[in-house]
Design an enzyme around this catalytic site. Structure first.
Site, PDB file in Angstrom:
ATOM      1  N   ILE A 158       0.904  -1.094  -0.139  1.00  8.24           N
ATOM      2  CA  ILE A 158       0.102   0.106  -0.145  1.00  8.24           C
ATOM      3  C   ILE A 158       0.869   1.215   0.075  1.00  8.24           C
ATOM      4  O   ILE A 158       1.429   1.536   0.933  1.00  8.24           O
ATOM      5  CB  ILE A 158      -0.894   0.014   1.208  1.00  8.24           C
ATOM      6  CG1 ILE A 158      -1.937  -1.316   1.353  1.00  8.24           C
ATOM      7  CG2 ILE A 158      -1.853   1.236   1.137  1.00  8.24           C
ATOM      8  CD1 ILE A 158      -2.421  -1.602   0.109  1.00  8.24           C
ATOM      9  N   ARG A 266      28.828  13.417 -25.632  1.00  9.49           N
ATOM     10  CA  ARG A 266      29.788  12.553 -25.503  1.00  9.49           C
ATOM     11  C   ARG A 266      30.333  12.028 -26.797  1.00  9.49           C
ATOM     12  O   ARG A 266      29.694  11.866 -27.957  1.00  9.49           O
ATOM     13  CB  ARG A 266      29.059  11.085 -24.981  1.00  9.49           C
ATOM     14  CG  ARG A 266      29.789   9.840 -25.292  1.00  9.49           C
ATOM     15  CD  ARG A 266      30.883   9.564 -24.129  1.00  9.49           C
ATOM     16  NE  ARG A 266      31.139   8.291 -24.161  1.00  9.49           N
ATOM     17  CZ  ARG A 266      32.533   7.950 -23.146  1.00  9.49           C
ATOM     18  NH1 ARG A 266      32.992   8.904 -22.508  1.00  9.49           N
ATOM     19  NH2 ARG A 266      32.934   6.704 -23.346  1.00  9.49           N
ATOM     20  N   GLY A 337      25.761   4.288 -22.111  1.00 10.16           N
ATOM     21  CA  GLY A 337      26.781   3.150 -21.707  1.00 10.16           C
ATOM     22  C   GLY A 337      27.062   3.171 -20.319  1.00 10.16           C
ATOM     23  O   GLY A 337      25.993   3.212 -19.480  1.00 10.16           O
ATOM     24  N   GLY A 338      28.305   2.962 -19.875  1.00  9.05           N
ATOM     25  CA  GLY A 338      28.700   2.804 -18.453  1.00  9.05           C
ATOM     26  C   GLY A 338      28.040   3.758 -17.511  1.00  9.05           C
ATOM     27  O   GLY A 338      27.878   3.828 -16.424  1.00  9.05           O
ATOM     28  N   GLU A 361      -1.357  -1.254  -9.907  1.00  8.08           N
ATOM     29  CA  GLU A 361      -2.826  -0.977 -10.501  1.00  8.08           C
ATOM     30  C   GLU A 361      -3.288  -1.701 -11.898  1.00  8.08           C
ATOM     31  O   GLU A 361      -3.640  -1.274 -12.798  1.00  8.08           O
ATOM     32  CB  GLU A 361      -2.860   0.585 -10.958  1.00  8.08           C
ATOM     33  CG  GLU A 361      -2.261   1.407  -9.711  1.00  8.08           C
ATOM     34  CD  GLU A 361      -2.800   2.965  -9.629  1.00  8.08           C
ATOM     35  OE1 GLU A 361      -3.849   3.168 -10.213  1.00  8.08           O
ATOM     36  OE2 GLU A 361      -2.447   3.836  -9.024  1.00  8.08           O
TER      37      GLU A 361
HETATM   38  N1  COS Z   1     -16.071   1.015 -13.585  1.00 11.39           N
HETATM   39  C1  COS Z   1     -17.164   0.672 -12.823  1.00 11.39           C
HETATM   40  N2  COS Z   1     -17.568  -0.738 -12.841  1.00 11.39           N
HETATM   41  C2  COS Z   1     -16.829  -1.780 -13.235  1.00 11.39           C
HETATM   42  C3  COS Z   1     -15.791  -1.377 -14.079  1.00 11.39           C
HETATM   43  C4  COS Z   1     -15.203  -0.051 -14.087  1.00 11.39           C
HETATM   44  N3  COS Z   1     -14.374   0.446 -14.790  1.00 11.39           N
HETATM   45  N4  COS Z   1     -15.165  -2.570 -14.603  1.00 11.39           N
HETATM   46  C5  COS Z   1     -16.318  -3.356 -14.031  1.00 11.39           C
HETATM   47  N5  COS Z   1     -16.951  -3.113 -13.192  1.00 11.39           N
HETATM   48  C6  COS Z   1     -18.239  -3.759 -12.762  1.00 11.39           C
HETATM   49  C7  COS Z   1     -18.829  -4.577 -13.788  1.00 11.39           C
HETATM   50  O1  COS Z   1     -20.008  -3.953 -14.385  1.00 11.39           O
HETATM   51  C8  COS Z   1     -19.487  -5.634 -13.056  1.00 11.39           C
HETATM   52  O2  COS Z   1     -20.808  -4.993 -12.306  1.00 11.39           O
HETATM   53  P1  COS Z   1     -21.826  -6.267 -12.473  1.00 11.39           P
HETATM   54  O3  COS Z   1     -21.747  -7.093 -11.255  1.00 11.39           O
HETATM   55  O4  COS Z   1     -22.971  -5.237 -11.776  1.00 11.39           O
HETATM   56  O5  COS Z   1     -22.452  -6.588 -13.578  1.00 11.39           O
HETATM   57  C9  COS Z   1     -18.500  -5.881 -11.936  1.00 11.39           C
HETATM   58  O6  COS Z   1     -17.703  -4.848 -11.853  1.00 11.39           O
HETATM   59  C10 COS Z   1     -17.624  -6.896 -12.241  1.00 11.39           C
HETATM   60  O7  COS Z   1     -16.765  -6.639 -13.485  1.00 11.39           O
HETATM   61  P2  COS Z   1     -15.984  -7.738 -14.449  1.00 11.39           P
HETATM   62  O8  COS Z   1     -16.967  -8.757 -14.693  1.00 11.39           O
HETATM   63  O9  COS Z   1     -15.322  -6.899 -15.460  1.00 11.39           O
HETATM   64  O10 COS Z   1     -15.215  -8.296 -13.472  1.00 11.39           O
HETATM   65  P3  COS Z   1     -14.049  -9.545 -13.559  1.00 11.39           P
HETATM   66  O11 COS Z   1     -14.004 -10.245 -12.278  1.00 11.39           O
HETATM   67  O12 COS Z   1     -14.357 -10.148 -14.864  1.00 11.39           O
HETATM   68  O13 COS Z   1     -12.693  -8.812 -13.869  1.00 11.39           O
HETATM   69  C11 COS Z   1     -10.606  -7.688 -13.058  1.00 11.39           C
HETATM   70  C12 COS Z   1     -12.085  -8.100 -12.950  1.00 11.39           C
HETATM   71  C13 COS Z   1      -9.822  -8.896 -13.402  1.00 11.39           C
HETATM   72  C14 COS Z   1     -10.770  -6.854 -14.561  1.00 11.39           C
HETATM   73  C15 COS Z   1     -10.128  -6.871 -12.144  1.00 11.39           C
HETATM   74  O14 COS Z   1     -10.348  -7.858 -10.889  1.00 11.39           O
HETATM   75  C16 COS Z   1      -9.132  -6.197 -12.176  1.00 11.39           C
HETATM   76  O15 COS Z   1      -9.008  -5.020 -12.476  1.00 11.39           O
HETATM   77  N6  COS Z   1      -8.017  -6.805 -11.449  1.00 11.39           N
HETATM   78  C17 COS Z   1      -6.692  -6.289 -11.272  1.00 11.39           C
HETATM   79  C18 COS Z   1      -6.834  -5.478  -9.921  1.00 11.39           C
HETATM   80  C19 COS Z   1      -5.786  -4.570  -9.786  1.00 11.39           C
HETATM   81  O16 COS Z   1      -5.479  -3.718 -10.804  1.00 11.39           O
HETATM   82  N7  COS Z   1      -5.092  -4.449  -8.874  1.00 11.39           N
HETATM   83  C20 COS Z   1      -4.068  -3.455  -8.487  1.00 11.39           C
HETATM   84  C21 COS Z   1      -4.805  -2.816  -7.225  1.00 11.39           C
HETATM   85  S1  COS Z   1      -4.234  -1.077  -7.026  1.00 11.39           S
HETATM   86  S2  COS Z   1      -2.267  -1.423  -6.736  1.00 11.39           S
END
Ligand code: COS
Length: 383
Positions: A158, A266, A337-338, A361
């Site tokens: 975090i 350089r 380079g170096g 992210e």
């Molecule tokens: N904004 C608002 N709502 C969103 C959205 C967005 N950009 N993207 C998805 N949603 C909603 C969808 O509409 C869906 O809603 P309903 O349940 O009402 O239908 C719900 O969220 C689920 O969406 P989705 O089916 O796309 O989820 P998945 O589980 O298939 O996919 C991923 C999710 C893998 C794309 C997601 O978990 C992800 O981005 N993972 C990476 C996490 C990440 O970036 N971690 C870093 C943390 S910060 S360092």
């Protein structure tokens, strides 16, 4: 039609951010990196410039600028130092933009002014030790007791976690409901049961604070409704990924600027190395990637400013710009380079700092799956 022409105001803000980055951020970046120093004085200066929470409406203490302008600011800060750019991305995009979009009037008034002014920092508690890409599968739990929400669990990687007065914490309220049971809480960090531990020995972003959070029955203020948590997280990442991408354009540009300057200074074989075709090839590769990354970021920003869907285009920009930053920084070292292998020049720090951007992210692989799903209509993510 996308208009890439900047307004006079956007040019002015970009110049102000550029001068600030060159005058204040660049001179401190190397020492902060060497000393693993999270420079809170510099963070305050960034806030004083109005660069924290720039997209937050003015009535809540922000600057109320559009997303295109925000990218110009973030690019310049990213060119100066990615550790400071991370502060801007986390506070502005992950925390403030979520509160602007999902917070109650009371929550906005309580938190946004102090986040924009730099009086308080905020962090984004989504990732956990066992939950990264599979963001819906959180182990942190929230339960309602006598009308108050109590949260227990742990968060990992975090940014700003050791320094934040506010943590946005995502927790599961009902595991059977999967992502529809997730909720987002505003958690003040100065309460019993909230503890943090600093994470050291990172490859890069050494001037940025990174923490592990432990929550033991802490109190949280629900933001939005129970069940909104996943959407809040994803919409925060729509802004956060954009901000990371813009910062990476800054790394690309910084690598290019440093390489052009060095290649003219350089000399080898009695000529500046910039006059050699193979060095110019590396410069040209950097130019193309920098311009392409910037174009993709500006397109995503234009969509956001038009209020159009931008999730896919943001993933495209994030994927391309972060990978381009790694490649440009790497090419920058090759040109130097170096000398590029030590911190007399910024390129080795650029490479170390860029490396995390294809991870945090949302990894490059997650961005590809989001893009692939959008274009094929087929879900390649594990059901
Ligand atoms: N904004 C608002 N709502 C969103 C959205 C967005 N950009 N993207 C998805 N949603 C909603 C969808 O509409 C869906 O809603 P309903 O349940 O009402 O239908 C719900 O969220 C689920 O969406 P989705 O089916 O796309 O989820 P998945 O589980 O298939 O996919 C991923 C999710 C893998 C794309 C997601 O978990 C992800 O981005 N993972 C990476 C996490 C990440 O970036 N971690 C870093 C943390 S910060 S360092």
């Amino acid at each position: 039609m996308i208009d890439f022409e900047l307004t006079d105001e956007q040019r002015l803000i970009r110049q102000t951010a550029r001068d600030f980055a060159d005058g204040e951020i660049v001179p401190r970046a190397r020492e902060n990196d060497r000393n693993e120093h999270f420079d809170t004085e510099l963070v305050q200066q960034i806030a004083d410039m109005g660069f924290l929470g720039a997209i937050v409406p003015e009535e809540y203490g922000g600057r109320g600028v559009d997303y295109r302008t925000y990218a110009l600011i973030v690019e310049e800060i990213g060119r100066g130092c990615s550790a400071m750019r991370t502060v801007v991305s986390v506070v502005t995009s992950l925390v403030c933009s979520s509160i602007v979009r999902w917070g109650s009037e009371e929550q906005k008034q309580e938190w946004l002014p102090q986040l924009c002014s730099g009086e308080s920092l905020g962090c984004f508690g989504l990732t956990e030790p066992d939950t990264g890409s599979d963001a819906a599968n959180l182990k942190t739990r929230a339960k309602e007791v006598d009308g108050k929400w109590r949260i227990s669990g742990g968060k990992m990687w975090i940014s700003l976690g050791n320094y934040s007065k506010l943590a946005l914490v995502f927790a599961q309220t009902d595991p059977e409901k999967k992502h529809k049971g997730l909720a987002c809480f505003l958690v003040p960090t100065d309460q019993p049961g909230f503890t943090t531990q600093a994470i050291h020995h990172k490859l890069g972003l050494k001037g940025s604070d990174t923490a592990e959070l432990a929550l033991d029955d802490v109190e949280g203020d629900l933001m939005g409704e129970v069940g909104d948590g996943f959407k809040i997280a994803m919409s925060a990442l729509d802004s956060g990924r954009y901000s990371v991408a813009a910062g990476c354009v800054g790394i690309c540009q910084g690598s290019l600027d440093a390489s052009i300057a060095y290649s003219k200074e350089r000399t080898q074989f009695e000529r500046p190395i910039g006059s050699f075709q193979l060095v110019q090839e590396m410069i040209a590769d950097m130019v193309v990637q920098t311009e392409a990354a910037r174009g993709l970021v500006w397109r995503a920003g234009w969509l956001k400013d038009q209020g159009k869907p931008s999730t896919t285009e943001t993933s495209i920009a994030k994927l391309y710009a972060t990978e381009a930053a790694v490649k440009c920084a790497d090419l920058g070292i090759q040109v130097h380079g170096g000398s590029g292998y030590v911190d007399d020049y910024p390129v080795e720090r650029y490479l170390r700092d860029a490396r995390v951007t294809t991870l945090y992210e949302g990894t490059s692989q997650i961005q590809k799956l989001i893009i692939g799903r959008a274009y094929t209509g087929l879900n390649a993510l594990v059901p």
